[in-house]
Each structure stands twice: as C-alpha cells, then as structure tokens.
Design an enzyme around this catalytic site. Structure first.
Site, PDB file in Angstrom:
ATOM      1  CE  LYS A  11      -3.983  -2.099   2.321  1.00 58.53           C
ATOM      2  NZ  LYS A  11      -4.998  -1.917   3.370  1.00 58.53           N
ATOM      3  CE1 TYR A  51      -9.469  -2.877   0.388  1.00 58.32           C
ATOM      4  CE2 TYR A  51      -8.529  -0.967  -0.706  1.00 58.32           C
ATOM      5  CZ  TYR A  51      -8.379  -2.110   0.060  1.00 58.32           C
ATOM      6  OH  TYR A  51      -7.127  -2.485   0.491  1.00 58.32           O
ATOM      7  CG  ASN A 114      -3.654  -2.158   6.842  1.00 56.32           C
ATOM      8  OD1 ASN A 114      -3.554  -1.760   5.697  1.00 56.32           O
ATOM      9  ND2 ASN A 114      -4.602  -2.994   7.226  1.00 56.32           N
TER      10      ASN A 114
END
Ligand code: CMP
Length: 140
Positions: A11, A51, A114
């Site tokens: 990410k 998502y 994260n």
C-alpha cells in the site's frame, strides 16, 4: 494442501517509505512466490471499485483516498495454502494486535495505513487477481 494464488497489495504508506523490498522478502521467506507484479497508481474511483464491498463502512472514503494517494505494488503470490499463509505473514489488520514478526507489526502505521492487503478467500482471490491482471501477466 493445494497450491493457491492470492492477490497482494503493497500500500501507499509502504511504497512512500521505500519498504517494497523488505515486504517482498517476508513473503518469499514464508515460501510464497511472486508470479506477477506491477507498480501502479490508482485513481480514487478505481480504489473505490476494488473496495466496493466496504462501501457502507464509515472508513470507505478515507480508505479510497489513501489508496490513491501514492503508488501501490500489486502482486499475485503463489504457494501451498497461499491465502492463509499470506494472511499469517501480514498479521492482524490493526498493527496494535498484529503478532511479532508480521509485516503489519513491523511496518504498519495504523489500522488504515496498514502497509499490505491480501485476499481473504479463494473466491475473492480469483476476483481480485482478475481486477488487476490478465492471464498473460501471471507467470508461475
Ligand atoms: P485491507 O486488508 O486492505 O481491507 C480493508 C481495509 O480497510 C483494511 O485493510 C484497512 O486498511 C482498512 N480499514 C479497516 N478498518 C479500518 C478503520 N477502522 N479505519 C480505517 N481503515 C480501516
């Protein structure tokens, strides 16, 4: 256990901090093979489509904004029981709850930032791999 493929994303918080190599080493050390990989920059709209299952969650907008904020590295990882193994190497979503030695324990900044994403089941793995890669781009 059968050989599986799973979709992995390194990410924006991790690409920004130049952690791509260190994260890939964790996957390889666990016996996972990178059989497809590319560095791309998503638009917020594309992140939203990826998502879509989270669209009703309060963090959806923030998540899409974050995923479009810098380049990501998308990968197909292959190996025995790859979906579960990848999730084990990543650690819990919240770095405060992640086990020692996991990617999120070592590198994640928060529940949102994260560092990595990994598919959670065979059906989602197939769908997520198709979202980013054609068959021709996956070389086992
Ligand atoms: P990921 O495995 O990519 O799947 C959905 C993502 O939503 C998750 O990792 C986190 O990055 C993000 N997420 C989950 N819970 C929260 C939260 N409470 N606040 C912000 N982001 C979250």
């Amino acid at each position: 256990m059968a050989v599986q493929r799973t979709l992995s994303i390194i990410k924006p918080d991790a690409t920004r901090r130049n952690l791509t190599g260190k994260i890939i080493a964790k996957f390889e050390d666990a016996g996972l093979r990178v059989v497809a990989q590319k560095r791309i920059r998503l638009t917020k709209e594309e992140a939203g489509r990826f998502y879509a299952v989270h669209r009703e969650r309060p963090f959806y907008d923030e998540l899409c904004e974050f995923m479009a904020s810098a380049p990501i590295v998308v990968q197909v990882l292959e190996g025995e029981d790859a979906i579960a193994k990848n999730r084990e190497v990543m650690g819990a979503t919240d770095p405060a709850e992640a086990a020692e030695g996991t990617i999120r324990k070592e590198f994640a900044l928060s529940k949102g930032e994260n560092s990595v994403h990994g598919s959670d089941a065979p059906e989602t793995a197939a769908e997520e791999i198709r979202f980013f890669f054609s068959e021709l781009e996956i070389v086992g």
